[in-house]
Design an enzyme around this catalytic site. Structure first.
Site: not given
Length: 448
Positions: A32, A185
């Protein structure tokens, strides 16, 4: 990865050196990066490994929507991923040993009810400064007592976002990666646990990683780690209560032990008791905190937590003082998450400094292809004039204010109250001032 100039080579190299049949594994680099120079360097590194016969794919996207969760979601949508059954995840500064897959995949192959195998982190720069030593002590406790204990009794524990192997079907069944919080997560782990699937922690498998060594980087990281869970708790409370696939006791453990006590109350009680109640009590003679509440019980709790890092046991007092200081920052982040306040979705990538001497790549000796780096002598963007740093940007004013107040309480105890708290108050106030003026951690690299 995101603009990981310092660590991209060792992380990609370590992933490419993993032992597994080459026709049954694909290395996916999700980049990214917004710096075009770094993107070119990462792409060249991937091409270099591809020329050696490694099945590696370099993936970029047009925007950073959803941050890490968005990148992972798009990564799993690639056609070649449909042929894969498991995914091993590593952040950019993590370097798995070559036998990582051989020691983790068997748990998933032979146990269909297991969705995740979590490995332990091994820190390559834990001795760099006092800040990294404190982080090692906190994380060692997290791994040894929270995650390992949860795994042993088949109870829930969170995914750490890296150094773990997931069953892809479990990710899909749980609804995939979601972008609603900064702890994607933990979000996925909770939704997977509500399906009745299990997690395994393997402490014997350690993956090299880097701890943030500047206080600014550590503070941003702790904001995300404290704000995200509180925000996730708010958003998943009803979903957890209405779940029919897990037992009442599992839901109670998830809501009370994991979220309420571990992610919310722990920060709140620490700050209110040690940094507010005890200092302020010196002004009220009628308030008498028993000795067991001031000394004995906190000492026992501290010693138990310090057992996770016996090599740093001599630092336990300094560690406790520092944790009390950080409770101020964590409680602010927790409140931000609960109230969905302005900084709730703030995501600042933890700065990595990298060090070739500390991070010996697993593929050392295999680098037989010379790569010429991109010319960095001419800046791509004109250099901006350096703005004058404001006082409240240079120092941590909230820590300075609280430290000053605690020291004033200590002075009052010496002169008038005579309760005997002044020793603790002076050293705790000094700890706040040390952190407030950022005399902890390494100096951040110059941006000039």
């Amino acid at each position: 990865m995101y603009n990981e100039r310092e660590v991209y080579k060792v992380s990609i190299g370590a992933a490419c050196a993993l032992e597994w049949p080459s026709d049954r594994m694909v290395i996916q680099v999700l980049d990214d990066s917004t710096d075009p120079v770094v993107k070119d360097l990462v792409k060249i590194e991937c091409q270099r490994w591809k020329s050696k016969g490694v099945n590696i794919r370099y993936e970029v996207r047009q925007n950073r929507k959803g941050y890490k969760a968005g990148a992972l979601k798009e990564g799993l949508m690639r056609d070649y991923v449909r042929e894969c059954e498991f995914i091993a995840m590593f952040d950019a500064d993590f370097q798995p040993e070559s036998d990582f897959l051989l020691r983790t995949i068997p748990f998933l192959v032979h146990n269909p009810d297991i969705a995740l195998v979590q490995a332990r982190w091994k820190f390559v720069n834990s001795d760099e400064c006092l800040l990294t030593r404190f982080q090692e002590m906190s994380l060692d406790y997290h791994f040894k007592f929270e995650q390992e204990a949860g795994s042993i009794v088949y109870s829930f524990f969170g995914f750490n976002g890296t150094a773990g192997v997931w069953r892809i079907s479990a990710i899909n069944d749980a609804g995939g990666w979601k972008e609603r919080t900064t702890v994607e997560d933990m979000d996925l782990a909770v939704r997977t646990a509500l399906l009745g699937l299990k997690f395994v922690y393997v402490g014997a498998v350690k993956v090299k990683s880097e701890l943030p060594s500047t206080f600014k980087a550590y503070r941003f990281q702790q904001h995300r780690w404290s704000c995200g869970p509180a925000n996730l708790f708010k958003k998943m409370l009803v979903e957890i209560l209405h779940n029919k696939k897990v037992s009442f006791w599992s839901k109670l453990h998830l809501l009370y032990d994991f979220f309420f006590v571990g992610k919310i109350t722990a920060h709140t009680v620490t700050f209110i008791y040690y940094c507010f109640a005890i200092p302020v009590s010196v002004f009220f003679p009628e308030i008498q905190i028993p000795l067991w509440g001031v000394v004995y019980v906190p000492t026992v709790i501290t010693l138990c937590k310090a057992l996770g890092s016996p090599s740093s046991f001599h630092l336990v007092i300094l560690w406790v003082l520092f944790e009390n200081v950080m409770s101020l920052h964590r409680i602010k982040a927790t409140i931000t998450g609960l109230l969905d306040a302005r900084r709730v979705n703030e995501w600042v990538v933890t700065e990595k400094l990298g060090d070739a001497n500390k991070t010996e790549p697993a593929m050392e000796g295999l680098d037989d292809v010379q790569v010429i780096d991109v010319d960095l002598t001419t800046p791509l963007v004109p250099k901006l004039e350096k703005r004058r740093t404001r006082l409240w940007d240079k120092y941590n004013c909230s820590e300075i204010f609280v430290g000053t107040c605690i020291i004033i309480c200590g002075c009052y105890d010496v002169l008038y109250a005579n309760k005997g708290y002044y020793i603790y108050l002076f050293i705790q106030g000094l700890a706040f001032l040390v952190v407030g003026f950022e005399y902890i951690g390494t100096c951040p690299p110059s941006t000039e």
